[in-house]
Design an enzyme around this catalytic site. Structure first.
Site, mmCIF file in Angstrom:
data_model
loop_
_atom_site.group_PDB
_atom_site.id
_atom_site.type_symbol
_atom_site.label_atom_id
_atom_site.label_comp_id
_atom_site.label_asym_id
_atom_site.label_seq_id
_atom_site.Cartn_x
_atom_site.Cartn_y
_atom_site.Cartn_z
ATOM 1 C CG HIS A 141 23.506 -26.400 2.969
ATOM 2 N ND1 HIS A 141 24.833 -26.325 3.314
ATOM 3 C CD2 HIS A 141 23.306 -27.689 2.548
ATOM 4 C CE1 HIS A 141 25.407 -27.497 3.122
ATOM 5 N NE2 HIS A 141 24.501 -28.327 2.652
ATOM 6 C CG ASP A 191 26.167 -23.619 4.750
ATOM 7 O OD1 ASP A 191 25.525 -24.443 5.437
ATOM 8 O OD2 ASP A 191 26.451 -23.806 3.555
ATOM 9 C CB SER A 247 26.372 -30.387 1.120
ATOM 10 O OG SER A 247 26.178 -30.687 2.471
#
Length: 513
Positions: free
Chosen positions: A482, A454, A227
């Protein structure tokens, strides 16, 4: 929401490596226009930081974890001014068998997620054994995060009130209250953490990573970032391309996008994730959003949020579930398809008058403990974001002008997420970064990983980052949730593990399910 090192080098070897390291830096303390004498002075001032030794001690409840503190200059533009930050570091040494490959640094993202918590609760014990056998597993909480001089902004009761602020203002008075809440939050950050608030950018955190790399004795950085951790890793690669070893960037951010575009793309990502959830839900008996189709599910959730705007639900505690907390609870569950059953149950209960399930999901997102205390994630997050990029919006008028585009991106979440993007407008320190592509010319092969559905880092971002980085290969996971590594795809895990162990990325455009 969504991350055991070699012996220290001899002083002579460290000095030689330091000279190479500083000459390879492309931004930071000394710009290309800085006089040679100033550059030399900056290098000299940084030398003690690169030559420091860490004092390790046992931590993390055993299990082989050690902790130490790394010193870094508060301001890399003025490393000689004597102001330092203390950065918490943890490691678990390689277990063997097999030749040790060096340190593998991990970061779970955020910004604001604790890398040390991620290491000690998951990566240091849950990464594949063949990875942990060959690498010392390492984590450092970035400056301003968790154990590294954490930013704080509000007291716990104040934070409770902040999380319940109406994010869909319907009248001027509600807009004024929302603006006042953002200003109060920003004042709290300046009051409680003003000394470090202007020095928690991603560029500074990436430079801290290079300090740690050198102090650990590693010639190059091996790293897995998820991320926001992909932005941190890509920034490192752009600053120090010749220090890049094996970098995995999973759930990639696109550094070339403006803050407004990032927020709007992410809004569309959550709509995509909600659509996947709704398709699954309506096929199941007792789906709280209906049993017909996604359109019906979207209508029912939108109507439910609208009711909560004026009639919050009881939760079994003093806090009631209003629209803002309910929206946060739903968004939190969309990060991982494994949370879909919990989301169905929480929505079913809420639609029957009990808001406790959605409140629990919202508390997980905000990292609020059962005793009412908050971790620093939601303070560090805007502190980094508001420093890295100019604000998405500067006034409520700007937000209102953007609402059609945000509602198009997500009829369910668009309005709330547009207003949430106003927070940086009132930040007490000016941004130091701007959106721009990252190239990392001369870096070793880098692996970028993207998940097609995602919610938080849309797949298009991974494609864009992979096209920017000159040595990147894109690995695609055709799935939900995610990030991709360690989430159930043997194809993804095999490709990443092979790359970490051999340095060989998968074939270009490889796709996994």
């Amino acid at each position: 929401m969504d991350i055991s090192r070699s012996p220290f080098r001899a002083i002579g070897a460290a000095l030689a490596a330091l000279a190479l390291l500083l000459s390879g830096c492309t931004s930071g303390a000394a710009s290309p226009r800085t006089p040679a004498s100033a550059k030399a002075a900056a290098r000299a001032a940084l030398t003690p930081y690169y030559l420091q030794k860490l004092a390790w001690h046992e931590c993390g409840g055993g299990a082989g974890f050690e902790c130490a503190t790394l010193k870094a200059p508060l301001d890399y533009a003025r490393p000689a001014d004597g102001r330092d930050v203390s950065l918490a570091v943890s490691r678990k040494k390689a277990t063997g068998p097999g030749e040790r490959l060096g340190s593998l640094m991990v970061n779970p993202g955020g910004p604001g997620g604790s890398a040390i918590d991620y290491l000690q609760s998951y990566a240091g014990i849950g990464y594949p054994s063949r990875i942990r056998a060959r690498y010392d597993m390492v984590a450092m909480d970035p400056r301003g995060v968790a154990a590294s001089e954490p930013i704080t902004c509000l007291g716990d009761k104040q934070m409770d009130a902040f999380t319940q602020t109406d994010l869909t203002p319907d009248a001027p008075a509600e807009t004024r209250r929302l603006v006042a809440s953002y200003k109060n939050f920003a004042r709290g950050c300046a009051t409680r953490s003003g000394g470090i608030l202007g020095h928690v950018s991603t560029v500074e955190a990436a430079r801290d990573m290079d300090l740690l790399r050198a102090v650990l004795g590693d010639r190059k950085l091996t790293y897995v970032g998820a991320s926001y951790g992909t932005f941190l890793g890509a920034t490192y690669a752009d600053l120090f391309p010749h220090r890049v070893g094996r970098l995995v960037l999973d759930g990639a951010l696109d550094p070339a996008l403006s803050s407004e575009r990032i927020n709007r793309d992410q809004t569309a990502g959550f709509e995509t994730a909600f659509t996947a959830f709704a398709k699954d839900c309506v096929r199941r008996a007792g789906c709280p959003l209906g049993t017909r189709d996604v359109a019906q599910a979207r209508e029912r959730l939108t109507a439910f949020f609208a009711r909560l705007d004026t009639h919050p639900l009881p939760t079994g505690e003093p806090r009631r579930l209003g629209e803002s907390l309910a929206t946060t609870g739903v968004l939190a569950a969309l990060y991982d398809e494994g949370a879909w059953p919990q989301l169905r149950t929480a929505l079913r209960s809420a639609m029957r008058g009990d808001g406790s399930g959605l409140l629990t999901l919202a508390d997980l997102y905000y990292e609020r403990d059962a005793d009412g205390s908050y971790a620093n994630l939601m303070y560090a997050n805007p502190a980094v974001n508001c420093l890295d990029l100019p604000p998405a919006f500067r006034t409520p008028t700007d937000v209102r002008a953007s609402l059609p585009a945000f509602r198009k991106a997500s009829p369910v979440f668009g309005e709330a997420l547009a207003w949430a993007a106003l927070n940086c407008a009132y930040w007490p320190v000016p941004p130091t970064g701007t959106p721009h592509p990252l190239r990392a010319k001369g870096a070793a092969p880098i692996l970028v990983v993207g998940t097609t559905r995602d919610p938080a880092t849309p797949y298009t971002w991974a494609r864009s980052l992979a096209s920017q980085l000159t040595s990147a290969t894109l690995l695609t996971y055709d799935g939900d949730g995610h990030t991709a590594y360690g989430r159930g795809s043997a194809c993804v895990d095999t490709a990443i593990n092979t790359y970490l162990l051999t340095g060989t990325p998968p074939a270009p455009q490889k796709r996994c399910t």
